[in-house]
Design an enzyme around this catalytic site. Structure first.
Site, PDB file in Angstrom:
ATOM      1  N   MET A 146      -8.937   8.115   0.135  1.00  0.00           N
ATOM      2  CA  MET A 146      -9.722   8.509   1.320  1.00  0.00           C
ATOM      3  C   MET A 146     -10.245   9.922   1.123  1.00  0.00           C
ATOM      4  O   MET A 146      -9.536  10.780   0.594  1.00  0.00           O
ATOM      5  CB  MET A 146      -8.840   8.460   2.569  1.00  0.00           C
ATOM      6  CG  MET A 146      -8.206   7.098   2.791  1.00  0.00           C
ATOM      7  SD  MET A 146      -7.303   7.061   4.344  1.00  0.00           S
ATOM      8  CE  MET A 146      -6.511   5.454   4.225  1.00  0.00           C
ATOM      9  N   SER A 181       2.783  -0.467   5.963  1.00  0.00           N
ATOM     10  CA  SER A 181       3.924  -0.142   6.822  1.00  0.00           C
ATOM     11  C   SER A 181       4.947  -1.281   6.859  1.00  0.00           C
ATOM     12  O   SER A 181       6.147  -1.031   6.990  1.00  0.00           O
ATOM     13  CB  SER A 181       3.443   0.204   8.228  1.00  0.00           C
ATOM     14  OG  SER A 181       2.530  -0.744   8.713  1.00  0.00           O
ATOM     15  N   GLY A 239      -8.807   3.961   7.217  1.00  0.00           N
ATOM     16  CA  GLY A 239      -8.487   5.378   7.425  1.00  0.00           C
ATOM     17  C   GLY A 239      -7.013   5.668   7.656  1.00  0.00           C
ATOM     18  O   GLY A 239      -6.560   6.767   7.371  1.00  0.00           O
ATOM     19  N   PHE A 240      -6.283   4.683   8.151  1.00  0.00           N
ATOM     20  CA  PHE A 240      -4.882   4.938   8.508  1.00  0.00           C
ATOM     21  C   PHE A 240      -4.031   3.693   8.289  1.00  0.00           C
ATOM     22  O   PHE A 240      -4.525   2.570   8.476  1.00  0.00           O
ATOM     23  CB  PHE A 240      -4.779   5.358   9.989  1.00  0.00           C
ATOM     24  CG  PHE A 240      -5.605   6.573  10.297  1.00  0.00           C
ATOM     25  CD1 PHE A 240      -5.104   7.850  10.056  1.00  0.00           C
ATOM     26  CD2 PHE A 240      -6.904   6.439  10.771  1.00  0.00           C
ATOM     27  CE1 PHE A 240      -5.894   8.973  10.297  1.00  0.00           C
ATOM     28  CE2 PHE A 240      -7.693   7.560  11.017  1.00  0.00           C
ATOM     29  CZ  PHE A 240      -7.185   8.833  10.778  1.00  0.00           C
ATOM     30  N   GLY A 241      -2.773   3.919   7.947  1.00  0.00           N
ATOM     31  CA  GLY A 241      -1.807   2.826   7.921  1.00  0.00           C
ATOM     32  C   GLY A 241      -1.264   2.582   9.314  1.00  0.00           C
ATOM     33  O   GLY A 241      -1.496   3.378  10.241  1.00  0.00           O
ATOM     34  N   SER A 272       0.851  -1.193   0.000  1.00  0.00           N
ATOM     35  CA  SER A 272       0.000   0.000   0.000  1.00  0.00           C
ATOM     36  C   SER A 272       0.882   1.236   0.000  1.00  0.00           C
ATOM     37  O   SER A 272       1.664   1.447   0.937  1.00  0.00           O
ATOM     38  CB  SER A 272      -0.889   0.004   1.242  1.00  0.00           C
ATOM     39  OG  SER A 272      -1.376   1.311   1.445  1.00  0.00           O
ATOM     40  N   HIS A 326      -1.196  -1.236  -4.289  1.00  0.00           N
ATOM     41  CA  HIS A 326      -2.455  -0.946  -3.579  1.00  0.00           C
ATOM     42  C   HIS A 326      -2.544   0.560  -3.358  1.00  0.00           C
ATOM     43  O   HIS A 326      -1.649   1.171  -2.772  1.00  0.00           O
ATOM     44  CB  HIS A 326      -2.494  -1.714  -2.262  1.00  0.00           C
ATOM     45  CG  HIS A 326      -3.799  -1.593  -1.545  1.00  0.00           C
ATOM     46  ND1 HIS A 326      -4.912  -2.324  -1.891  1.00  0.00           N
ATOM     47  CD2 HIS A 326      -4.183  -0.823  -0.501  1.00  0.00           C
ATOM     48  CE1 HIS A 326      -5.920  -2.009  -1.083  1.00  0.00           C
ATOM     49  NE2 HIS A 326      -5.505  -1.085  -0.232  1.00  0.00           N
ATOM     50  N   GLY A 356      -2.529  -4.217   8.880  1.00  0.00           N
ATOM     51  CA  GLY A 356      -1.755  -4.872   9.932  1.00  0.00           C
ATOM     52  C   GLY A 356      -1.111  -6.186   9.525  1.00  0.00           C
ATOM     53  O   GLY A 356      -0.766  -6.987  10.393  1.00  0.00           O
ATOM     54  N   HIS A 371      -8.427   1.120  -3.924  1.00  0.00           N
ATOM     55  CA  HIS A 371      -9.318   0.869  -2.787  1.00  0.00           C
ATOM     56  C   HIS A 371     -10.010   2.184  -2.459  1.00  0.00           C
ATOM     57  O   HIS A 371      -9.391   3.089  -1.897  1.00  0.00           O
ATOM     58  CB  HIS A 371      -8.465   0.343  -1.625  1.00  0.00           C
ATOM     59  CG  HIS A 371      -9.211   0.176  -0.341  1.00  0.00           C
ATOM     60  ND1 HIS A 371      -8.575  -0.058   0.864  1.00  0.00           N
ATOM     61  CD2 HIS A 371     -10.540   0.214  -0.063  1.00  0.00           C
ATOM     62  CE1 HIS A 371      -9.481  -0.170   1.820  1.00  0.00           C
ATOM     63  NE2 HIS A 371     -10.673  -0.002   1.298  1.00  0.00           N
ATOM     64  N   ASP A 376      -6.512  -6.585   4.216  1.00  0.00           N
ATOM     65  CA  ASP A 376      -5.886  -5.262   4.247  1.00  0.00           C
ATOM     66  C   ASP A 376      -5.856  -4.720   5.674  1.00  0.00           C
ATOM     67  O   ASP A 376      -6.907  -4.450   6.265  1.00  0.00           O
ATOM     68  CB  ASP A 376      -6.702  -4.328   3.342  1.00  0.00           C
ATOM     69  CG  ASP A 376      -6.102  -2.927   3.210  1.00  0.00           C
ATOM     70  OD1 ASP A 376      -5.004  -2.689   3.737  1.00  0.00           O
ATOM     71  OD2 ASP A 376      -6.751  -2.078   2.565  1.00  0.00           O
ATOM     72  N   MET A 413     -11.243  -5.984   5.395  1.00  0.00           N
ATOM     73  CA  MET A 413     -10.429  -5.068   6.199  1.00  0.00           C
ATOM     74  C   MET A 413     -10.109  -5.751   7.523  1.00  0.00           C
ATOM     75  O   MET A 413     -11.010  -6.236   8.219  1.00  0.00           O
ATOM     76  CB  MET A 413     -11.192  -3.773   6.488  1.00  0.00           C
ATOM     77  CG  MET A 413     -11.413  -2.845   5.308  1.00  0.00           C
ATOM     78  SD  MET A 413      -9.930  -2.410   4.400  1.00  0.00           S
ATOM     79  CE  MET A 413      -8.986  -1.549   5.657  1.00  0.00           C
ATOM     80  N   ASP A 424      -4.751   3.632  -1.919  1.00  0.00           N
ATOM     81  CA  ASP A 424      -5.807   3.948  -0.951  1.00  0.00           C
ATOM     82  C   ASP A 424      -6.355   5.352  -1.169  1.00  0.00           C
ATOM     83  O   ASP A 424      -5.636   6.337  -1.008  1.00  0.00           O
ATOM     84  CB  ASP A 424      -5.249   3.847   0.470  1.00  0.00           C
ATOM     85  CG  ASP A 424      -5.044   2.398   0.896  1.00  0.00           C
ATOM     86  OD1 ASP A 424      -5.999   1.622   0.812  1.00  0.00           O
ATOM     87  OD2 ASP A 424      -3.913   2.059   1.306  1.00  0.00           O
TER      88      ASP A 424
HETATM   89  C1  DX5 Z   1      -6.185   1.483   5.680  1.00  0.00           C
HETATM   90  C2  DX5 Z   1      -5.725   1.165   4.268  1.00  0.00           C
HETATM   91  C3  DX5 Z   1      -4.629   0.189   4.181  1.00  0.00           C
HETATM   92  C4  DX5 Z   1      -3.342   0.605   4.844  1.00  0.00           C
HETATM   93  C5  DX5 Z   1      -2.649  -0.623   5.313  1.00  0.00           C
HETATM   94  O1  DX5 Z   1      -7.384   2.167   5.630  1.00  0.00           O
HETATM   95  O2  DX5 Z   1      -6.813   0.653   3.503  1.00  0.00           O
HETATM   96  O3  DX5 Z   1      -4.387  -0.200   2.834  1.00  0.00           O
HETATM   97  O4  DX5 Z   1      -2.494   1.323   4.018  1.00  0.00           O
HETATM   98  O5  DX5 Z   1      -1.529  -0.241   6.029  1.00  0.00           O
HETATM   99  P1  DX5 Z   1      -0.778  -1.237   7.036  1.00  0.00           P
HETATM  100  O6  DX5 Z   1      -0.311  -2.423   6.224  1.00  0.00           O
HETATM  101  O7  DX5 Z   1       0.320  -0.397   7.559  1.00  0.00           O
HETATM  102  O8  DX5 Z   1      -1.790  -1.645   8.058  1.00  0.00           O
HETATM  103 ZN    ZN Z   2      -6.407  -0.285   1.498  1.00  0.00          ZN
END
Ligand code: DX5
Ligand code: ZN
Length: 236
Positions: free
Chosen positions: A45, A210, A150-152, A16, A41, A189, A74, A187, A145, A43
């Protein structure tokens, strides 16, 4: 046409770019392709469906010529439909969306496919698998999910493992009835220390933000971490 980079079609890795260095995005996507990524990937938002704001079709168009591998868009946006033609035109290969963000899920899935892209639904951790009930024949992939969107960099939610098993069974039952292949993507963690159980539970495509971009690339870090993700996954 989606052509995975992976020698083993069992596991596709989709870094991602949310965790990439946006000041060097072209280099970053080339580096993950060289390191063996199967998909980019991407993302999206909107600060409405999710409490964050990222990138849109212009950025997709800018990275498209930088790599050969498919771009997996996504959409974490609401409403969904107006952005789909823009992303198809910008070179997206796969477009997924959250069903509760579309008024007419079947229509949105048809729209994605009519524009020549693969179509998928994304289910949040608390979203029921019943959303899949009447649209299985319109899906090229299902994205579960394993964090709230919303966040990595968030922690994997363990109940995703049961959900993966449930959805894997549904896909197998669908295919036993002569249905088309459907990828099962996860997707959030995903790391080297949990990818084995994720793949064992039924995922064939793993997003990793990450975990991949957190590796220092100077000494081939992206390649090292992706090789380790595949090695752990193969050990399942
Ligand atoms: C979260 C995103 C993910 C995110 C995953 O809303 O859809 O794609 O980037 O990041 P990691 O792998 O760090 O959880
Ligand atoms: Zn994603």
């Amino acid at each position: 046409m989606i052509t995975p980079n992976s020698p083993t079609p069992i596991l596709r890795l989709a870094p991602s770019i949310l965790s990439a260095d946006f000041a060097r995005l072209g280099e970053e996507v080339r580096a993950i392709e060289t390191a063996g990524a199967d998909l980019v990937h991407f993302d999206v938002m909107d600060n409405h469906y999710v409490p964050n704001l990222t990138i849109g079709p212009l950025v997709c168009e800018a990275i498209r010529p930088q790599v050969q591998i498919p771009i997996d868009v996504h959409l974490m946006v609401e409403p969904v439909d107006a952005l789909i033609p823009l992303f198809a035109k910008a070179g997206a290969n796969i477009i997924t969306f959250h069903p509760e963000a579309s008024k007419h899920v079947d229509r949105t899935l048809q729209l994605i496919r009519e524009l020549g892209c693969k179509a998928g639904l994304v289910l949040n951790p608390a979203t029921s698998v019943e959303w899949l009930d009447h649209v299985m024949d319109r899906l090229d992939l299902i994205l579960l999910m394993s964090v709230n969107p919303g966040f990595g960099g968030q922690k994997f939610i363990p109940s995703t493992l049961d959900k993966l098993r449930t959805v894997r069974q549904r896909i197998e039952a669908h295919q036993a009835r002569g249905g088309q292949p459907i990828w099962l993507e996860v997707d959030g963690g995903v790391k080297t220390d949990n990818i084995a159980e994720i793949v064992r539970a039924g995922a064939d495509t793993c997003v990793a933000g990450s975990a991949v971009f957190g590796a220092p690339d100077a000494d081939g870090g992206y390649h090292t971490v992706m090789r380790e993700l595949r090695r752990q996954a193969a050990a399942h």
